[in-house]
Motif scaffolding. Sequence first.
Motif, PDB file in Angstrom:
ATOM      1  N   LYS A  61       2.141  -9.605  -6.330  1.00  0.00           N
ATOM      2  CA  LYS A  61       3.354 -10.033  -5.641  1.00  0.00           C
ATOM      3  C   LYS A  61       4.577  -9.546  -6.415  1.00  0.00           C
ATOM      4  N   GLY A  62       5.527  -8.930  -5.709  1.00  0.00           N
ATOM      5  CA  GLY A  62       6.709  -8.364  -6.341  1.00  0.00           C
ATOM      6  C   GLY A  62       6.621  -6.865  -6.544  1.00  0.00           C
ATOM      7  N   ASP A  63       5.423  -6.274  -6.375  1.00  0.00           N
ATOM      8  CA  ASP A  63       5.265  -4.824  -6.463  1.00  0.00           C
ATOM      9  C   ASP A  63       5.699  -4.177  -5.152  1.00  0.00           C
ATOM     10  N   ILE A  64       5.905  -2.863  -5.196  1.00  0.00           N
ATOM     11  CA  ILE A  64       6.316  -2.112  -4.012  1.00  0.00           C
ATOM     12  C   ILE A  64       5.281  -1.040  -3.714  1.00  0.00           C
ATOM     13  N   LEU A  65       4.822  -0.987  -2.464  1.00  0.00           N
ATOM     14  CA  LEU A  65       3.914   0.058  -2.005  1.00  0.00           C
ATOM     15  C   LEU A  65       4.743   1.210  -1.454  1.00  0.00           C
ATOM     16  N   LEU A  66       4.415   2.427  -1.846  1.00  0.00           N
ATOM     17  CA  LEU A  66       5.137   3.620  -1.423  1.00  0.00           C
ATOM     18  C   LEU A  66       4.149   4.637  -0.863  1.00  0.00           C
ATOM     19  N   THR A  67       4.369   5.102   0.366  1.00  0.00           N
ATOM     20  CA  THR A  67       3.482   6.111   0.942  1.00  0.00           C
ATOM     21  C   THR A  67       3.760   7.460   0.288  1.00  0.00           C
ATOM     22  N   ARG A  68       2.699   8.140  -0.138  1.00  0.00           N
ATOM     23  CA  ARG A  68       2.858   9.419  -0.830  1.00  0.00           C
ATOM     24  C   ARG A  68       2.079  10.556  -0.183  1.00  0.00           C
ATOM     25  N   ILE A  69       1.332  10.258   0.872  1.00  0.00           N
ATOM     26  CA  ILE A  69       0.610  11.277   1.637  1.00  0.00           C
ATOM     27  C   ILE A  69       0.787  10.944   3.108  1.00  0.00           C
ATOM     28  N   GLY A  70       0.995  11.954   3.923  1.00  0.00           N
ATOM     29  CA  GLY A  70       1.193  11.709   5.352  1.00  0.00           C
ATOM     30  C   GLY A  70       2.635  11.352   5.633  1.00  0.00           C
TER      31      GLY A  70
ATOM     32  N   GLN B 216       7.808   5.943   2.867  1.00  0.00           N
ATOM     33  CA  GLN B 216       7.988   4.617   3.446  1.00  0.00           C
ATOM     34  C   GLN B 216       7.484   3.560   2.458  1.00  0.00           C
ATOM     35  N   THR B 217       8.129   2.403   2.449  1.00  0.00           N
ATOM     36  CA  THR B 217       7.842   1.381   1.436  1.00  0.00           C
ATOM     37  C   THR B 217       7.618   0.013   2.058  1.00  0.00           C
ATOM     38  N   ARG B 218       7.017  -0.847   1.256  1.00  0.00           N
ATOM     39  CA  ARG B 218       6.833  -2.250   1.650  1.00  0.00           C
ATOM     40  C   ARG B 218       6.788  -3.094   0.384  1.00  0.00           C
ATOM     41  N   LEU B 219       7.646  -4.102   0.321  1.00  0.00           N
ATOM     42  CA  LEU B 219       7.642  -5.034  -0.807  1.00  0.00           C
ATOM     43  C   LEU B 219       6.516  -6.040  -0.601  1.00  0.00           C
ATOM     44  N   ILE B 220       5.664  -6.199  -1.589  1.00  0.00           N
ATOM     45  CA  ILE B 220       4.603  -7.203  -1.519  1.00  0.00           C
ATOM     46  C   ILE B 220       5.228  -8.548  -1.851  1.00  0.00           C
ATOM     47  N   ASP B 221       5.545  -9.314  -0.817  1.00  0.00           N
ATOM     48  CA  ASP B 221       6.193 -10.614  -1.023  1.00  0.00           C
ATOM     49  C   ASP B 221       5.235 -11.766  -0.703  1.00  0.00           C
ATOM     50  N   TRP B 222       3.950 -11.490  -0.787  1.00  0.00           N
ATOM     51  CA  TRP B 222       2.929 -12.506  -0.573  1.00  0.00           C
ATOM     52  C   TRP B 222       1.920 -12.446  -1.719  1.00  0.00           C
ATOM     53  N   ASP B 223       1.203 -13.542  -1.930  1.00  0.00           N
ATOM     54  CA  ASP B 223       0.145 -13.549  -2.933  1.00  0.00           C
ATOM     55  C   ASP B 223      -0.961 -12.612  -2.473  1.00  0.00           C
TER      56      ASP B 223
ATOM     57  N   ALA C 176       1.294   4.834  -3.470  1.00  0.00           N
ATOM     58  CA  ALA C 176       1.664   4.631  -4.871  1.00  0.00           C
ATOM     59  C   ALA C 176       2.106   3.181  -5.026  1.00  0.00           C
ATOM     60  N   LEU C 177       1.879   2.619  -6.198  1.00  0.00           N
ATOM     61  CA  LEU C 177       2.266   1.238  -6.481  1.00  0.00           C
ATOM     62  C   LEU C 177       3.335   1.241  -7.557  1.00  0.00           C
ATOM     63  N   LEU C 178       4.505   0.664  -7.226  1.00  0.00           N
ATOM     64  CA  LEU C 178       5.623   0.600  -8.158  1.00  0.00           C
ATOM     65  C   LEU C 178       5.709  -0.801  -8.743  1.00  0.00           C
ATOM     66  N   LYS C 179       5.587  -0.905 -10.051  1.00  0.00           N
ATOM     67  CA  LYS C 179       5.746  -2.171 -10.764  1.00  0.00           C
ATOM     68  C   LYS C 179       7.043  -2.098 -11.549  1.00  0.00           C
TER      69      LYS C 179
ATOM     70  N   TYR D 163      16.100  -5.456  -4.657  1.00  0.00           N
ATOM     71  CA  TYR D 163      17.161  -4.448  -4.568  1.00  0.00           C
ATOM     72  C   TYR D 163      16.554  -3.056  -4.464  1.00  0.00           C
ATOM     73  N   LEU D 164      15.563  -2.758  -5.296  1.00  0.00           N
ATOM     74  CA  LEU D 164      14.912  -1.455  -5.249  1.00  0.00           C
ATOM     75  C   LEU D 164      14.271  -1.229  -3.882  1.00  0.00           C
ATOM     76  N   TYR D 165      13.641  -2.264  -3.359  1.00  0.00           N
ATOM     77  CA  TYR D 165      13.001  -2.133  -2.048  1.00  0.00           C
ATOM     78  C   TYR D 165      14.026  -1.808  -0.967  1.00  0.00           C
ATOM     79  N   GLU D 166      15.162  -2.514  -0.973  1.00  0.00           N
ATOM     80  CA  GLU D 166      16.191  -2.243   0.028  1.00  0.00           C
ATOM     81  C   GLU D 166      16.749  -0.835  -0.141  1.00  0.00           C
ATOM     82  N   TYR D 167      16.858  -0.398  -1.394  1.00  0.00           N
ATOM     83  CA  TYR D 167      17.363   0.949  -1.637  1.00  0.00           C
ATOM     84  C   TYR D 167      16.394   1.999  -1.107  1.00  0.00           C
ATOM     85  N   THR D 168      15.093   1.755  -1.261  1.00  0.00           N
ATOM     86  CA  THR D 168      14.102   2.730  -0.780  1.00  0.00           C
ATOM     87  C   THR D 168      14.151   2.881   0.735  1.00  0.00           C
ATOM     88  N   LYS D 169      14.687   1.892   1.425  1.00  0.00           N
ATOM     89  CA  LYS D 169      14.781   1.982   2.887  1.00  0.00           C
ATOM     90  C   LYS D 169      16.026   2.740   3.342  1.00  0.00           C
ATOM     91  N   SER D 170      16.900   3.097   2.394  1.00  0.00           N
ATOM     92  CA  SER D 170      18.129   3.800   2.742  1.00  0.00           C
ATOM     93  C   SER D 170      17.861   5.280   2.894  1.00  0.00           C
TER      94      SER D 170
END
Length: 256
Positions: free
Chosen positions: A203-212, A216-223, A233-236, A245-252
């Motif tokens: 929880k709190g990590d960010i998933l980032l698509t790196r193939i295909g 695109q990103t998704r913040l893991i906001d659940w257990d 890719a997994l961003l810690k 903030y980083l997640y919102e920035y990745t959507k820009s």
Amino acid sequence: SYSFDGEAILTAGDGVGIGKIFHYINGKFDFHQRVYKMSHFEKRINGFYFYKYFSRNFYARIISMTAKSSVDSVRLDMIKNMQIPIPKIEEQKEIASALSDMDKLIESIEQLILKKRDIKTAAMQKLFIEKTGIQYSNKNWEELTLGDVCSEINDGTHYTPKYVTEGIPFYSVENVTSNDFENVKYITLEEHRSLIKRCFPRKGDILLTRIGSIGQTRLIDWDVDASIYVSLALLKTNQKIEPTYLYEYTKSNFFI
């Protein structure tokens, strides 16, 4: 170097984009072992017509040949035994040309949508300042890389695990792009414990698509207790940045 010179259609044999990614090419190229090449068309077949028909109908075919809602790999007979209607060669050319014109029109509309989206973003920023009275200047902001603000950046497993009907969720690009983490594939607990030695989502990590569908990103906001595929890719993050903030920035539009 190249291994082929001529007209061909390429499609993924396994991995991300099965039945959805196609490429028409006429010239010199090389290709990976997990890619199928269709070439040496008979005189009665227009290669571009074949490409248009095949790319629009192949996914439905492979889905109809499996009891699952997704496909792990393409078998050669799925391609070789696919039936294709063959009008006269001149009609094939006309059909292919018409479909190509439609694709260009769709692409121009999508570009217009992106332009309108940029205008909407600018208008929302102006409205935000007017409504809240909050103004800021980024002149003194520090510019850092993802490597600076992340304690870890890892990709998922580099092989396709054996899926089971229930067990530990196994996330891939499709889950991020559709924002659907309910309809997922599953792996065994034993395989999960092996895979998380490489990449352990929390929880709190960010998933980032790196193939295909890259970027695109998704913040893991659940257990979460899951594993991920190599397409993600997994961003810690570390203490230098707030994850939301980083997640919102990745959507820009500035992220990619």
